[in-house]
Design an enzyme around this catalytic site. Sequence first.
Site, mmCIF file in Angstrom:
data_model
loop_
_atom_site.group_PDB
_atom_site.id
_atom_site.type_symbol
_atom_site.label_atom_id
_atom_site.label_comp_id
_atom_site.label_asym_id
_atom_site.label_seq_id
_atom_site.Cartn_x
_atom_site.Cartn_y
_atom_site.Cartn_z
ATOM 1 N N LEU A 23 0.835 -1.201 0.000
ATOM 2 C CA LEU A 23 0.000 0.000 0.000
ATOM 3 C C LEU A 23 0.870 1.251 0.000
ATOM 4 C CD1 LEU A 23 -3.024 0.854 0.194
ATOM 5 C CD2 LEU A 23 -2.666 1.084 2.651
ATOM 6 N N ASN A 134 5.701 4.539 0.496
ATOM 7 C CA ASN A 134 5.031 3.347 0.997
ATOM 8 C C ASN A 134 4.353 3.680 2.317
ATOM 9 O OD1 ASN A 134 4.806 0.639 2.522
ATOM 10 N ND2 ASN A 134 5.361 0.017 0.443
ATOM 11 N N HIS A 135 3.124 3.217 2.485
ATOM 12 C CA HIS A 135 2.352 3.569 3.678
ATOM 13 C C HIS A 135 3.001 3.044 4.954
ATOM 14 C CE1 HIS A 135 -1.112 5.368 5.424
ATOM 15 N NE2 HIS A 135 -1.847 5.294 4.346
ATOM 16 N N ALA A 136 3.978 2.155 4.825
ATOM 17 C CA ALA A 136 4.691 1.665 6.006
ATOM 18 C C ALA A 136 5.456 2.784 6.699
ATOM 19 C CB ALA A 136 5.654 0.543 5.607
#
Length: 488
Positions: A23, A134-136
């Site tokens: 994501l 990146n949503h991380a």
Amino acid sequence: MKNEEEEPLSPMARVFQSPDIDLCAIINIGFKTKINPDVVLDALKQNVYKHPRFSSKLSENGEKWIETEVNVEDHVIVPYIDPEDICEGGQSFVDDYISRLTLIPLDRSRPLWDIHILNVKTSYAEAVGVIRFNHALADGMSFISLVLACTHKTSNPDMLSTAIPSVKRRSTVSHSLKKTGWFLTAIFTIGSTMRLIWNTLVDMFLLFATMLFLKDTKTPLKGGANVRSNPKTFYHRNISLDDIKLIKNAMNMTINDVLLGITQAALSSYLNRRYEHENNNEEDGVLTSYTNNLPDRIRFRAGCTVNLRSDIGFKPLAEMMVKDSKCRWGNYFSFIILPLSISLETDPLVYLNKSKAMMARTKHSYQAALTYFLIKISLKVLGAKATTSLFNQHLMNITTCVSNVMGPMEEISFNGHPVAYISPSSYGHSHALLIHYTSYAGEMTITITVDPTVIPDPHKICDDMEESLKTMKAVLWERGLLKEAYKV
């Protein structure tokens, strides 16, 4: 050479970086002037190492952050723009460019972010900066705190951006009950606790059912099995934040309640038209007029993000980076499932009343906290692959996701570049529709992310949202409720 230090990923970060989900957040920021790439590069060179997430790469197993050297030039892209490519309009060029980005993965051998500078005039700005990561790396609240740390007030360039006031969670016990005797307080506490336990049990049962077999009704807004791999398109629209606050005060509800009511009203109208079109096509081109074309008993659910921080207001970036901070950096949020009401109502305030009741119930449940806890346990017991598979199955079985993030209250500037709007979204999800709300400088930006093969006309959803807001305001005015709201 920079010493490589490792730090474990949070549970949600491990899920988001998984190849099965991957994501990514994508933030479209409009500027009122052309962007000077040299200014952006200089600012990044001075500040990128102050933030460990933007100067770290993923370990090979995706479980830890590893600090590394950052060549800023590799992360800032200024594409050559042929004037012939924008002959049909700058907005179309920018939309197509961002859509193509959703098909290009981030390079995992270096920090998972990049910035694209598009000096193209659009409908709302003179130039556009596209930030992708990146949503991380972070959730929406963390990103806005980063924006505040990197910008200044346009009205006073010597001052940092206006900090958003700290917000505390509301007490579930009313002030009137606190003044009553111990017996009534005890009765209320017991009843409230029983309701909390019941709501949590029901919500967790529905969560497990959704992961295993419970699916939403197949509607023109629900994507198929391949929706995650399809390119996404993004559309945004600004509406008045003051109008939303007027409705909030008149109806004695929260801004989230109002936004959810607008969402239900708009999606009901949009789906009604889509079903009418399908019905007309099925009758060999014979046009018929329907008042209500919606099927009965539509199951239409939305995943809604919930901030899990004990202090839900915004804090300076330096404070968020401190270990054990009550408002810490990262992905400290969870999801709840909201059963949206898809129906045609003659009274538009019904949508608001339904959303208020729905949100009041969800606040009296531990679903969000337990979901986060279960993801954490599942990663340890089942491993990352099984956990992400269950998480993805949960997303596939609901129709959409909705989020709302508070932005700066006043207009801000980045090194002399005034910001016109902030439009965040994401891609890599298993939905054909995603809805983000972001407040900024007196306006609310609606960002619609769609799979164009499923939803070819996202602007019509925004039209319906804008019309729903106007209709609700008009009805409240006719009933004399807005006159009192103006006094609040």
